[in-house]
Design a protein around this motif. Structure first.
Motif, PDB file in Angstrom:
ATOM      1  N   ASP A  48       5.586  -6.692  -9.389  1.00 12.63           N
ATOM      2  CA  ASP A  48       4.179  -6.840  -8.682  1.00 12.63           C
ATOM      3  C   ASP A  48       4.271  -6.057  -7.344  1.00 12.63           C
ATOM      4  OD1 ASP A  48       3.637  -8.477 -10.670  1.00 12.63           O
ATOM      5  OD2 ASP A  48       4.094 -10.415  -9.647  1.00 12.63           O
ATOM      6  N   GLN A  49       5.217  -5.916  -6.688  1.00 16.63           N
ATOM      7  CA  GLN A  49       5.286  -5.302  -5.521  1.00 16.63           C
ATOM      8  C   GLN A  49       5.172  -3.682  -5.856  1.00 16.63           C
ATOM      9  OE1 GLN A  49       9.138  -5.319  -3.514  1.00 16.63           O
ATOM     10  NE2 GLN A  49       8.233  -4.740  -1.555  1.00 16.63           N
ATOM     11  N   ALA A  50       5.624  -3.087  -6.528  1.00 23.82           N
ATOM     12  CA  ALA A  50       5.612  -1.737  -7.245  1.00 23.82           C
ATOM     13  C   ALA A  50       4.024  -1.556  -7.659  1.00 23.82           C
ATOM     14  CB  ALA A  50       6.603  -1.303  -8.544  1.00 23.82           C
ATOM     15  N   GLU A  51       3.458  -2.472  -8.343  1.00 21.99           N
ATOM     16  CA  GLU A  51       2.157  -2.461  -8.656  1.00 21.99           C
ATOM     17  C   GLU A  51       0.936  -2.376  -7.419  1.00 21.99           C
ATOM     18  OE1 GLU A  51       1.412  -5.512 -11.527  1.00 21.99           O
ATOM     19  OE2 GLU A  51       2.055  -4.143 -13.025  1.00 21.99           O
ATOM     20  N   ALA A  52       1.485  -3.106  -6.622  1.00 22.55           N
ATOM     21  CA  ALA A  52       0.897  -3.323  -5.285  1.00 22.55           C
ATOM     22  C   ALA A  52       0.873  -1.904  -4.409  1.00 22.55           C
ATOM     23  CB  ALA A  52       1.075  -4.394  -4.508  1.00 22.55           C
ATOM     24  N   GLN A  53       2.080  -1.562  -4.366  1.00 23.17           N
ATOM     25  CA  GLN A  53       2.284   0.011  -3.646  1.00 23.17           C
ATOM     26  C   GLN A  53       1.666   0.971  -4.528  1.00 23.17           C
ATOM     27  OE1 GLN A  53       6.515   0.996  -3.280  1.00 23.17           O
ATOM     28  NE2 GLN A  53       6.055   2.411  -1.716  1.00 23.17           N
ATOM     29  N   SER A  54       1.637   0.987  -5.888  1.00 24.53           N
ATOM     30  CA  SER A  54       0.910   2.176  -6.613  1.00 24.53           C
ATOM     31  C   SER A  54      -0.527   2.067  -6.451  1.00 24.53           C
ATOM     32  CB  SER A  54       1.232   1.698  -8.174  1.00 24.53           C
ATOM     33  OG  SER A  54       0.520   2.769  -8.791  1.00 24.53           O
ATOM     34  N   THR A  55      -1.075   0.865  -6.158  1.00 29.13           N
ATOM     35  CA  THR A  55      -2.517   0.586  -6.138  1.00 29.13           C
ATOM     36  C   THR A  55      -2.838   1.012  -4.414  1.00 29.13           C
ATOM     37  OG1 THR A  55      -2.521  -1.457  -7.331  1.00 29.13           O
ATOM     38  CG2 THR A  55      -4.561  -0.775  -5.681  1.00 29.13           C
TER      39      THR A  55
END
Length: 168
Positions: A48-55
Motif C-alpha cells: 500500500d505504501q509503495a502504491e501511494a508513493q507510485s501515485t
C-alpha cells in the motif's frame, strides 16, 4: 502477494515438520500462523505504501510535464517577440538609411547645379526625380562641352587648361 504465497508454503512445510516432531502440538502451529499473518500484514502495508508513493510520483511527473510544456510555450513566445523586435529595428534602420540616401541625393543634386553654374554649363532641365522613379528614367545626356576639373576636384591642371583653351 507472491511473498505471501511463499510464506504460506513455508508455513505449510514448517507446520508439517513441527507436527511430526511434536506429534500434534497445536500451540506451535498457532504461533507460526500468527507470525505468517503478521508478515502478510506487513507485506500488505508495504505494498500500500509503495502504491501511494507510485501515485504521488505519477502526479509529480504530470505536474512537471505540464510545467515543462508551459515553459516551452513561454520560450517560444519570447523567441517570437525577439524576432519581431529585430525586424522592427531592421525596418527602422532601413527607413533611416533611405532618408539619409534621399538627403544626400538632394545635396549632390544641389552641389552639381552649383558646380555647373560656376563652370558656366547650363544645368540640364530634368524632371523632379524621386527614388522610386529614378530607375525608370533614361541616363542623362552627355554635356555638349566637356567639364574641366581643376586639381582640387580630382582633375589635372592640363585638362583644365585644355578646356579653357578650347573655350577661348
Amino acid at each position: 502477494l507472491l511473498r505471501a504465497m511463499g510464506l504460506l508454503r513455508q508455513l505449510a512445510a514448517l507446520g508439517g515438520r513441527e507436527q511430526a516432531a511434536l506429534q500434534g502440538g497445536p500451540p506451535g502451529e498457532e504461533r507460526m500462523v500468527e507470525s505468517l499473518c503478521a508478515r502478510l500484514e506487513m507485506v500488505h502495508a508495504e505494498k500500500d505504501q509503495a502504491e501511494a508513493q507510485s501515485t504521488l510520483l505519477q502526479e509529480e511527473n504530470h505536474r512537471l510535464l505540464w510545467e515543462l510544456e508551459a515553459t516551452r510555450e513561454r520560450m517560444a513566445q519570447v523567441d517570437r517577440e525577439a524576432c519581431l523586435q529585430d525586424l522592427e529595428r531592421a525596418r527602422e534602420r532601413i527607413d533611416e538609411l533611405e532618408r539619409l540616401v534621399w538627403t544626400q541625393t538632394e545635396q549632390v543634386s544641389f552641389l552639381a547645379g552649383q558646380l555647373q553654374r560656376l563652370v558656366g554649363v547650363p544645368p540640364p532641365h530634368a524632371p523632379h526625380v524621386t527614388p522610386t522613379s529614378a530607375a525608370a528614367l533614361p541616363p542623362p545626356p552627355e554635356p555638349a562641352t566637356p567639364m574641366a576639373w581643376g586639381p582640387c576636384c580630382g582633375g589635372t591642371g592640363a585638362a583644365a587648361a585644355a578646356a579653357k583653351a578650347a573655350a577661348a
